[in-house]
Design a protein around this motif. Structure first.
Motif, PDB file in Angstrom:
ATOM      1  N   TYR A 340      -2.775  -0.104  -7.562  1.00 38.14           N
ATOM      2  CA  TYR A 340      -4.023  -0.210  -7.273  1.00 38.14           C
ATOM      3  C   TYR A 340      -3.659  -0.681  -5.777  1.00 38.14           C
ATOM      4  N   ALA A 343      -1.933   0.895  -3.350  1.00 36.40           N
ATOM      5  CA  ALA A 343      -2.503   2.660  -2.610  1.00 36.40           C
ATOM      6  C   ALA A 343      -4.205   1.960  -2.063  1.00 36.40           C
ATOM      7  N   TRP A 344      -4.386   0.629  -1.881  1.00 32.49           N
ATOM      8  CA  TRP A 344      -5.621   0.495  -1.524  1.00 32.49           C
ATOM      9  C   TRP A 344      -5.300  -0.604  -0.328  1.00 32.49           C
ATOM     10  N   THR A 353      -7.742   5.391  -5.733  1.00 27.13           N
ATOM     11  CA  THR A 353      -7.422   4.165  -5.500  1.00 27.13           C
ATOM     12  C   THR A 353      -8.144   4.441  -7.190  1.00 27.13           C
TER      13      THR A 353
END
Length: 513
Positions: A340, A343-344, A353
């Motif tokens: 996460y 990706a964020w 995300t």
């Protein structure tokens, strides 16, 4: 049982200890030095050593060359205590590292067969030691794979056997290693578990445990290198002695460049000491090939190292590989959280995300603090501050100059959450400490403590960790009274993400004072 959950967490924290056959989570029956009986059975020197074939097999196991180890053991006397002991270490190592539940029942059956074979063997230091070790492996495997009642009983039996071996053969150094780990492990457990330990008749001593472990580490024996590694890991994890541990593991890795375990130690310890580039360099030159036991946890470690550097695609690739190849329950939530974050922070589409965020919530235990932290992030549903998050990751990797530049972008606002208000001074303090600017670090740690008090001591780890670091700084400066106050303050915080590990470190530091 909470106590056994703590033991299970200790096993997961102590994976490296498990690799070499013992874990710092077993127990000793006596908090005081065990007094030898009046009549000590003399032990011939030959019975105190592993036979040559078993010794060579164990050397291959320490490299995580499991197949080579088993091939050597196939040519050894099958019922010899040394053969049975090393064979059990192989199975236990594979089970704990792979976390493959499919190996569990067969492993227990093989342990019972080995224990039965040892009962038919004449008593001696190595025979008796093999019995205690196999029983300990069995107990820990049962606890890890959620058979707590059987595991608790076998753990108690293993403790009895370990202490008996150390008493009957006081010069048999491998028993000192096992006894020392038992004493230290139980002695360092939180006070909340002492009632259960007393119920079982178990207690421990940190000081006596370290003394016994030091005996095994300082004098030649078949398990001296293992004892040295375990001693170094304890000093790094609980006594802030990372330089010593890095010096030892670095030397071992240079002496045996084909040893995957030593390579893992170098990678892991450099990561823990915030030497991101050194850890990544060691990861890239680690030994590879089918001769070695698969070690998916290395992929997870590498994912963190790439995340610290801002190499988000590599972080995602490593954590996806880990989740695909790893067969265990632990660290899955943490890996999903790192997916996460990568990706964020890389600006991936919201759907991507969110898919990684939902992955955190999949079924899995919360035994490991990292997994519990990830699950708490999921349930809180509180957005992270991108500046503080990047600064945290850069600091974790030891990129302090970059982290300082990142923090200069942080702008407090009236709508800022209490968490961000508390995290900002803590992050600055960590950076100042990493840069060696200790006065600035102290000032920001104190700001974090004051901010926490003003906010009503919210259940975040920033203030207790600030108190712990202030204690270390005061201790290093010779300010014992101040150090005591800060360590006690770190323990006093009732609820936060890393309470168990923070409390253990603070309590051991208090004993060191």
């Amino acid at each position: 049982m909470k106590f056994l959950a703590e033991v299970r967490q200790g096993i997961r924290r102590g994976t490296l200890s498990a690799v070499v056959g013992l874990l710092a989570t077993s127990a000793s029956l006596s908090a005081s030095r065990p007094e030898p009986p009046r009549e000590i059975t003399p032990v011939p020197e030959a019975s105190e050593a592993l036979p040559p074939v078993a010794r060579r097999a164990y050397a291959e196991l320490l490299k995580l060359k499991v197949s080579a180890c088993r091939q050597l053991l196939a040519a050894a006397p099958p019922s010899a205590p040394g053969t049975l002991l090393v064979a059990d270490c192989v199975d236990f190592t594979e089970l704990i590292i792979s976390q493959d539940a499919g190996l569990y029942e067969a492993g227990l059956a093989a342990q019972e067969a080995r224990l039965a074979a040892l009962e038919r063997t004449p008593a001696g230091a190595l025979r008796d030691y093999a019995q205690s070790e196999i029983r300990l492996h069995q107990a820990l495997a049962q606890i890890v794979f959620h058979h707590e009642v059987r595991g608790a009983w076998n753990l108690r039996q293993a403790v009895l056997l370990t202490q008996a071996v150390a008493q009957r053969y006081p010069t048999f150094l491998p028993a000192r290693k096992s006894l020392g780990l038992s004493q230290f492990g139980i002695g360092s457990l939180p006070e909340g578990y002492h009632w259960f330990l007393r119920l079982l008749g178990l207690s421990g001593s940190v000081e006596e445990g370290l003394r016994n472990l030091s005996l095994a580490a300082a004098q030649p024996n078949d398990f001296q290198t293992e004892s040295q590694v375990l001693q170094a890991l304890i000093r790094e994890a609980y006594y802030n002695k990372g330089d010593e541990s890095l010096a030892l593991t670095g030397r071992l890795a240079r002496e045996q460049p084909d040893n995957l375990l030593f390579s893992y130690l170098v990678i892991s310890l450099n990561k823990r000491q915030h030497h991101g580039d050194e850890a990544l360099a060691a990861y890239r030159v680690r030994p590879l090939g089918p001769a070695y036991l698969p070690l998916p946890l290395l992929d997870h470690l590498a994912g963190d190292l790439f995340l610290y550097r801002g190499e988000y695609e590599s972080c995602i690739a490593e954590n996806q590989r880990f989740l695909h190849e790893y067969r265990g329950e632990y660290y899955r939530k943490d890996a999903a959280f790192k997916l996460y974050l990568a990706a964020w922070l890389s600006g991936a589409p919201a759907a991507t995300t969110e898919a990684y965020r939902q992955l955190i919530n999949l079924a899995g235990p919360l035994t490991i603090e990292e997994d519990a932290y990830a699950q708490r992030f999921y349930h809180d549903a509180q957005p992270l501050n991108p500046v503080l998050t990047r600064a945290r990751l850069q600091t974790d990797g030891g990129y302090y100059v970059q982290a300082l530049s990142t923090l200069q972008l942080f702008r407090p606002t009236a709508a800022m959450s209490g968490r961000d208000q508390l995290e900002a001074p803590y992050r600055r303090a960590r950076v100042w400490q990493g840069l060696g600017r200790l006065d600035s670090a102290r000032a920001d740690y104190l700001r974090a403590l004051r901010r926490s008090a003003a906010l009503g001591k919210p259940p975040y780890y920033f203030a207790p960790q600030a108190a712990l670091q202030l204690g270390y700084l005061a201790q290093a400066a010779g300010q014992r009274a101040a150090a005591k106050v800060y360590f006690e303050q770190a323990i006093a915080y009732p609820r936060h993400e890393y309470k168990n590990s923070t409390d253990q470190k603070a309590k051991l530091a208090l004993r060191g004072l």
